[in-house]
Enzyme design. Structure first.
Site, short mmCIF file in Angstrom:
data_model
loop_
_atom_site.label_atom_id
_atom_site.label_comp_id
_atom_site.label_asym_id
_atom_site.label_seq_id
_atom_site.Cartn_x
_atom_site.Cartn_y
_atom_site.Cartn_z
CG ASP A 15 -1.60 -1.36 1.37
OD1 ASP A 15 -2.32 -1.75 0.45
OD2 ASP A 15 -1.36 -2.05 2.39
CG HIS A 28 -3.34 -5.19 3.27
ND1 HIS A 28 -2.96 -4.29 2.31
CD2 HIS A 28 -3.55 -6.36 2.60
CE1 HIS A 28 -2.94 -4.88 1.13
NE2 HIS A 28 -3.31 -6.14 1.28
P1 NAD Z 1 -1.64 -18.47 -4.63
O1 NAD Z 1 -2.94 -19.20 -4.50
O2 NAD Z 1 -1.07 -18.24 -5.97
O3 NAD Z 1 -0.52 -19.21 -3.78
C1 NAD Z 1 -0.74 -19.57 -2.46
C2 NAD Z 1 0.09 -20.82 -2.22
O4 NAD Z 1 -0.01 -21.12 -0.85
C3 NAD Z 1 -0.41 -22.04 -3.02
O5 NAD Z 1 0.68 -22.60 -3.72
C4 NAD Z 1 -0.95 -22.97 -1.94
O6 NAD Z 1 -0.70 -24.34 -2.24
C5 NAD Z 1 -0.14 -22.53 -0.74
N1 NAD Z 1 -0.79 -22.79 0.55
C6 NAD Z 1 -2.09 -22.69 0.87
N2 NAD Z 1 -2.28 -23.04 2.14
C7 NAD Z 1 -1.08 -23.33 2.64
C8 NAD Z 1 -0.63 -23.76 3.92
N3 NAD Z 1 -1.48 -23.99 4.91
N4 NAD Z 1 0.70 -23.98 4.08
C9 NAD Z 1 1.56 -23.77 3.07
N5 NAD Z 1 1.20 -23.39 1.84
C10 NAD Z 1 -0.11 -23.16 1.63
O7 NAD Z 1 -1.84 -17.10 -3.83
P2 NAD Z 1 -0.90 -15.80 -3.88
O8 NAD Z 1 -1.36 -14.92 -4.98
O9 NAD Z 1 0.52 -16.21 -3.83
O10 NAD Z 1 -1.35 -15.07 -2.53
C11 NAD Z 1 -1.05 -15.61 -1.27
C12 NAD Z 1 -1.67 -14.76 -0.17
O11 NAD Z 1 -1.11 -13.45 -0.14
C13 NAD Z 1 -3.18 -14.54 -0.32
O12 NAD Z 1 -3.80 -14.64 0.95
C14 NAD Z 1 -3.28 -13.13 -0.83
O13 NAD Z 1 -4.53 -12.53 -0.55
C15 NAD Z 1 -2.15 -12.48 -0.05
N6 NAD Z 1 -1.66 -11.20 -0.55
C16 NAD Z 1 -1.36 -10.24 0.38
C17 NAD Z 1 -0.88 -9.02 -0.05
C18 NAD Z 1 -0.55 -7.94 0.96
O14 NAD Z 1 -0.30 -6.79 0.53
N7 NAD Z 1 -0.52 -8.18 2.25
C19 NAD Z 1 -0.67 -8.76 -1.40
C20 NAD Z 1 -0.98 -9.77 -2.32
C21 NAD Z 1 -1.49 -10.99 -1.88
C1 LMR Z 2 -3.50 -6.62 -2.60
O1 LMR Z 2 -3.61 -5.60 -1.94
O2 LMR Z 2 -3.22 -6.59 -3.82
C2 LMR Z 2 -3.64 -7.95 -1.94
O3 LMR Z 2 -3.97 -7.81 -0.59
C3 LMR Z 2 -4.58 -8.85 -2.65
C4 LMR Z 2 -6.01 -8.44 -2.49
O4 LMR Z 2 -6.83 -9.31 -2.19
O5 LMR Z 2 -6.30 -7.26 -2.66
#
Ligand code: NAD
Ligand code: LMR
Length: 326
Positions: free
Chosen positions: A159, A187
């Site tokens: 952010d 967030h």
């Molecule tokens: P994704 O689905 O592409 O990958 C997630 C991976 O985690 C998968 O490979 C899955 O097998 C694995 N996984 C699921 N449960 C698990 C567990 N208990 N132990 C270990 N591995 C596990 O998702 P992504 O796009 O990589 O996003 C991951 C997370 O990050 C989501 O919750 C998303 O919302 C979050 N995210 C947060 C921010 C932020 O700014 N804080 C930004 C983007 C995404």
């Molecule tokens: C983001 O801010 O891009 C991540 O937290 C993914 C989402 O769900 O918005």
């Protein structure tokens, strides 16, 4: 020889993982002289995919990569980890808020918090990326009394970077010219992008850019950018999220550089009226490796104060929702 730092990453075969691991291994996160050992966690169903990612890491021939370990249990993956990056969890889809993930994702952080407590380094540094990241971090921290509470952080750097990007673009500047932007809070859409002390090219942002744009379009764009990316891509942000995770850990280890502070969600100590213990995004200054201080005494107008309170109220509500996981 410099001892390698052990970095555990969960969800290592996911979207963010695929953008993150190569940059950790190349030295972008911990610096060009710091070897790393990657300890990668995935679900059993994704272990084949993870093997493929590990092959590619090997194929890069990174001089700083001193080992790759893979596991489908956190008790194995977190063993002696110095840094733990909790990414693995479900992303939201179109039409969802991040908080809608709490029932499904929250329990993941109970098991992982317990594993950190049991086997990670006693001074492990943790960043939670998986959403809703502030409250997931609260859940993990609650399981791990052996590790200092201050070591549990969640990521609002994406952010922060988004707000820098918007200001740079609008003012025809580069991101390097934007200093002291700040994100307060959760967030979530209640986050507070605070440009009141930010400058661009040395000039206050509030003087350099139209106030109606700052109040409306800028504010809304930053707060809802995650949703806009999901709508455009069909998937949530990944490369920019990995980049922010790299920045978060980089600055925690190597310092805030030319900014007076960066945005990190950390356990509240009651600063700025935020209830103690909530994982809240504050202005954090880092002057020594693996420490941070919440910058005190920033003046806030009534509007900012009210919004900072609203985001804290939302996090207090989330804390009540997950009370049985704490
Ligand atoms: P994704 O689905 O592409 O990958 C997630 C991976 O985690 C998968 O490979 C899955 O097998 C694995 N996984 C699921 N449960 C698990 C567990 N208990 N132990 C270990 N591995 C596990 O998702 P992504 O796009 O990589 O996003 C991951 C997370 O990050 C989501 O919750 C998303 O919302 C979050 N995210 C947060 C921010 C932020 O700014 N804080 C930004 C983007 C995404
Ligand atoms: C983001 O801010 O891009 C991540 O937290 C993914 C989402 O769900 O918005």
């Amino acid at each position: 020889m410099v001892q390698p730092i052990r970095v555990a990453v969960t969800g290592a075969a996911g979207q963010i993982g695929y953008s993150l691991l190569f940059r950790i291994a190349s030295g972008e996160m911990l610096g060009p002289n710091q070897p790393v050992i990657l300890q990668l966690l995935e679900l059993p169903v994704a272990m084949n995919a993870l093997e493929g990612v590990a092959m590619e890491l090997t194929d890069c021939g990174y001089p700083l990569l001193h080992g790759i370990e893979m596991a489908d249990s956190p008790m194995q993956a977190f063993e002696n980890a110095d840094v733990v990056m909790l990414v693995g969890s479900k992303p939201r889809g179109p039409g969802m808020e991040r908080a809608d993930l709490i029932r499904e994702n929250g329990p993941i952080f109970v098991g992982q918090g317990k594993a950190i407590d049991a086997v990670a380094s006693a001074d492990a540094k943790v960043v939670v990326v998986g959403n809703p990241c502030n409250t997931n971090c609260l859940i993990a921290a609650a399981q791990a009394s052996r590790v200092p509470l201050a070591n549990f952080t969640a990521m609002t750097r994406l952010d922060h970077n988004r707000s820098v990007g918007q200001i740079a673009e609008k003012s025809n500047s580069t991101a390097a010219e934007v200093r002291n932007m700040l994100i307060w809070g959760n967030h979530s859409p209640t986050m507070v992008p605070d440009y009141s002390r930010a400058t661009v090219g040395g000039q206050p942002v509030a003087d350099a850019l139209p106030s109606d744009w700052l109040h409306s379009e800028f504010d809304t764009t930053v707060r809802t950018r995650g949703k806009a990316i999901i709508n455009a891509r069909g998937k949530s942000s990944a490369a920019s999220a990995a980049n922010a995770a790299i920045n978060h850990i980089h600055d925690w280890f190597l310092g805030t550089g030319s900014n007076d502070y960066v945005s990190m969600a950390v356990p509240s100590d009651g600063s700025y009226g935020v209830p103690e213990g909530l994982i809240y995004s504050f202005p954090c200054r880092i002057t020594a490796p693996w420490t941070y201080e919440i910058v005190q005494g920033l003046e806030l107008n009534d509007d900012l104060q009210a919004r900072i309170q609203r985001s804290a109220d939302e996090l207090s509500q989330e804390r009540e929702t997950v009370a049985e996981l704490l």
